[in-house]
Write a protein that holds these residues in place. Structure first.
Motif, PDB file in Angstrom:
ATOM      1  N   VAL A 156       2.400   9.713   4.456  1.00 47.77           N
ATOM      2  CA  VAL A 156       2.310   8.707   4.995  1.00 47.77           C
ATOM      3  C   VAL A 156       3.545   8.634   6.305  1.00 47.77           C
ATOM      4  O   VAL A 156       3.159   8.018   7.891  1.00 47.77           O
ATOM      5  CB  VAL A 156       1.818   7.269   4.545  1.00 47.77           C
ATOM      6  CG1 VAL A 156       2.012   5.926   5.615  1.00 47.77           C
ATOM      7  CG2 VAL A 156       0.393   8.086   3.426  1.00 47.77           C
ATOM      8  N   GLU A 167       0.722  -1.423  -0.453  1.00 46.15           N
ATOM      9  CA  GLU A 167       0.309  -0.135   0.169  1.00 46.15           C
ATOM     10  C   GLU A 167       0.613   1.114   0.121  1.00 46.15           C
ATOM     11  O   GLU A 167       1.239   2.346  -0.459  1.00 46.15           O
ATOM     12  CB  GLU A 167      -1.231  -0.643   1.289  1.00 46.15           C
ATOM     13  CG  GLU A 167      -2.075   1.523   1.498  1.00 46.15           C
ATOM     14  CD  GLU A 167      -2.735   1.356   3.095  1.00 46.15           C
ATOM     15  OE1 GLU A 167      -3.312   1.924   3.280  1.00 46.15           O
ATOM     16  OE2 GLU A 167      -3.161   0.028   2.579  1.00 46.15           O
ATOM     17  N   LEU A 168       2.202   1.607   0.520  1.00 46.95           N
ATOM     18  CA  LEU A 168       3.153   2.344   1.145  1.00 46.95           C
ATOM     19  C   LEU A 168       3.666   2.575  -0.538  1.00 46.95           C
ATOM     20  O   LEU A 168       3.927   3.192  -1.066  1.00 46.95           O
ATOM     21  CB  LEU A 168       3.589   2.192   2.178  1.00 46.95           C
ATOM     22  CG  LEU A 168       5.045   3.316   2.450  1.00 46.95           C
ATOM     23  CD1 LEU A 168       4.166   4.416   3.353  1.00 46.95           C
ATOM     24  CD2 LEU A 168       5.787   2.885   3.554  1.00 46.95           C
ATOM     25  N   GLU A 208       5.127  12.270  -2.622  1.00 47.99           N
ATOM     26  CA  GLU A 208       4.318  12.767  -1.423  1.00 47.99           C
ATOM     27  C   GLU A 208       2.671  12.651  -0.529  1.00 47.99           C
ATOM     28  O   GLU A 208       3.187  12.563   0.437  1.00 47.99           O
ATOM     29  CB  GLU A 208       3.881  14.231  -2.516  1.00 47.99           C
ATOM     30  CG  GLU A 208       3.128  14.877  -1.797  1.00 47.99           C
ATOM     31  CD  GLU A 208       4.366  16.062  -0.941  1.00 47.99           C
ATOM     32  OE1 GLU A 208       3.996  15.853   0.666  1.00 47.99           O
ATOM     33  OE2 GLU A 208       5.939  15.880  -1.074  1.00 47.99           O
ATOM     34  N   GLU A 209       2.283  11.539  -1.617  1.00 49.43           N
ATOM     35  CA  GLU A 209       2.060  10.867  -0.500  1.00 49.43           C
ATOM     36  C   GLU A 209       2.080   9.691   0.515  1.00 49.43           C
ATOM     37  O   GLU A 209       2.142   9.998   1.504  1.00 49.43           O
ATOM     38  CB  GLU A 209       0.824   9.801  -1.290  1.00 49.43           C
ATOM     39  CG  GLU A 209      -0.458  10.656  -1.858  1.00 49.43           C
ATOM     40  CD  GLU A 209      -1.247   9.521  -3.723  1.00 49.43           C
ATOM     41  OE1 GLU A 209      -2.289  10.154  -3.315  1.00 49.43           O
ATOM     42  OE2 GLU A 209      -0.407   8.926  -3.321  1.00 49.43           O
ATOM     43  N   ARG A 210       3.867   9.476  -0.007  1.00 47.37           N
ATOM     44  CA  ARG A 210       4.540   8.488   0.744  1.00 47.37           C
ATOM     45  C   ARG A 210       4.584   9.464   2.075  1.00 47.37           C
ATOM     46  O   ARG A 210       5.311   8.861   3.612  1.00 47.37           O
ATOM     47  CB  ARG A 210       5.100   7.908   0.648  1.00 47.37           C
ATOM     48  CG  ARG A 210       5.483   6.786  -0.826  1.00 47.37           C
ATOM     49  CD  ARG A 210       6.569   6.223  -1.316  1.00 47.37           C
ATOM     50  NE  ARG A 210       6.450   5.447  -2.376  1.00 47.37           N
ATOM     51  CZ  ARG A 210       6.832   4.581  -3.522  1.00 47.37           C
ATOM     52  NH1 ARG A 210       7.848   4.831  -2.995  1.00 47.37           N
ATOM     53  NH2 ARG A 210       6.417   4.203  -4.263  1.00 47.37           N
ATOM     54  N   ALA A 262       2.806   1.850  -3.311  1.00 48.52           N
ATOM     55  CA  ALA A 262       1.368   2.016  -4.792  1.00 48.52           C
ATOM     56  C   ALA A 262       1.310   3.535  -4.445  1.00 48.52           C
ATOM     57  O   ALA A 262       0.896   3.888  -5.728  1.00 48.52           O
ATOM     58  CB  ALA A 262       0.263   1.276  -3.852  1.00 48.52           C
ATOM     59  N   LYS A 263       1.560   3.941  -3.018  1.00 45.95           N
ATOM     60  CA  LYS A 263       1.922   6.103  -2.839  1.00 45.95           C
ATOM     61  C   LYS A 263       2.400   6.392  -4.505  1.00 45.95           C
ATOM     62  O   LYS A 263       3.103   6.197  -4.096  1.00 45.95           O
ATOM     63  CB  LYS A 263       1.255   5.848  -1.578  1.00 45.95           C
ATOM     64  CG  LYS A 263       0.330   5.942  -0.711  1.00 45.95           C
ATOM     65  CD  LYS A 263       0.126   5.963  -0.062  1.00 45.95           C
ATOM     66  CE  LYS A 263      -0.530   5.103   1.300  1.00 45.95           C
ATOM     67  NZ  LYS A 263      -2.452   5.772   0.499  1.00 45.95           N
ATOM     68  N   SER A 264       2.160   7.864  -4.824  1.00 50.07           N
ATOM     69  CA  SER A 264       3.133   8.627  -5.265  1.00 50.07           C
ATOM     70  C   SER A 264       4.554   8.947  -3.818  1.00 50.07           C
ATOM     71  O   SER A 264       4.180   8.733  -2.288  1.00 50.07           O
ATOM     72  CB  SER A 264       2.497  10.290  -5.346  1.00 50.07           C
ATOM     73  OG  SER A 264       1.894  10.785  -4.257  1.00 50.07           O
TER      74      SER A 264
END
Length: 124
Positions: A88, A76-77, A83-85, A79-81
């Motif tokens: 998180v 899940e981590l 910036e999204e990582r 799969a994020k961009s």
């Protein structure tokens, strides 16, 4: 990097996420955001990370294999961009605060081995 005493159950996923913390909270020698960390920019898949773990940190590979829920969180981590990582990772750091000096590795070289895995995973 110093780590809080977390249960083995969560240490691997938090450990991988904590590797990126240096890029989000800074270190003694860099301001926040000044450095890019391999976890934020990696294009490796979970499978590539697992293969690199098997070769470079077999004990950590075994822990991940025994915990499918942690593998799912890692996927899940990843799969994020970037910036999204970062967001998180900042949230997880807030949930598990502790000193991070960017240099000390109190878990038998775990931080260094994780960095090595993230640096070579693309070759798997």
């Amino acid at each position: 990097m110093k780590w809080n005493h977390l249960s083995t159950r969560t240490a691997l996923v938090i450990g991988l996420a904590a590797l990126a913390t240096a890029a989000t909270v800074g270190t003694a020698t860099a301001a926040p955001g000044d450095r890019t960390h391999p976890m934020l920019e990696t294009t490796c898949s979970v499978e590539q990370i697992e293969a690199a773990l098997a070769e470079h940190a077999p004990d950590l590979a075994q822990k991940l294999a025994q915990r499918p829920e942690h593998r799912a969180k890692l996927a899940e981590l990843l799969a994020k961009s970037p910036e999204e990582r970062r967001i998180v990772i900042q949230q997880r750091q807030g949930e598990h605060p502790g000193p991070h000096d960017g240099g000390h590795d109190g878990h038998d070289g775990q931080h260094a081995r994780m960095l090595e895995v993230l640096e070579v995973c693309a070759t798997y």
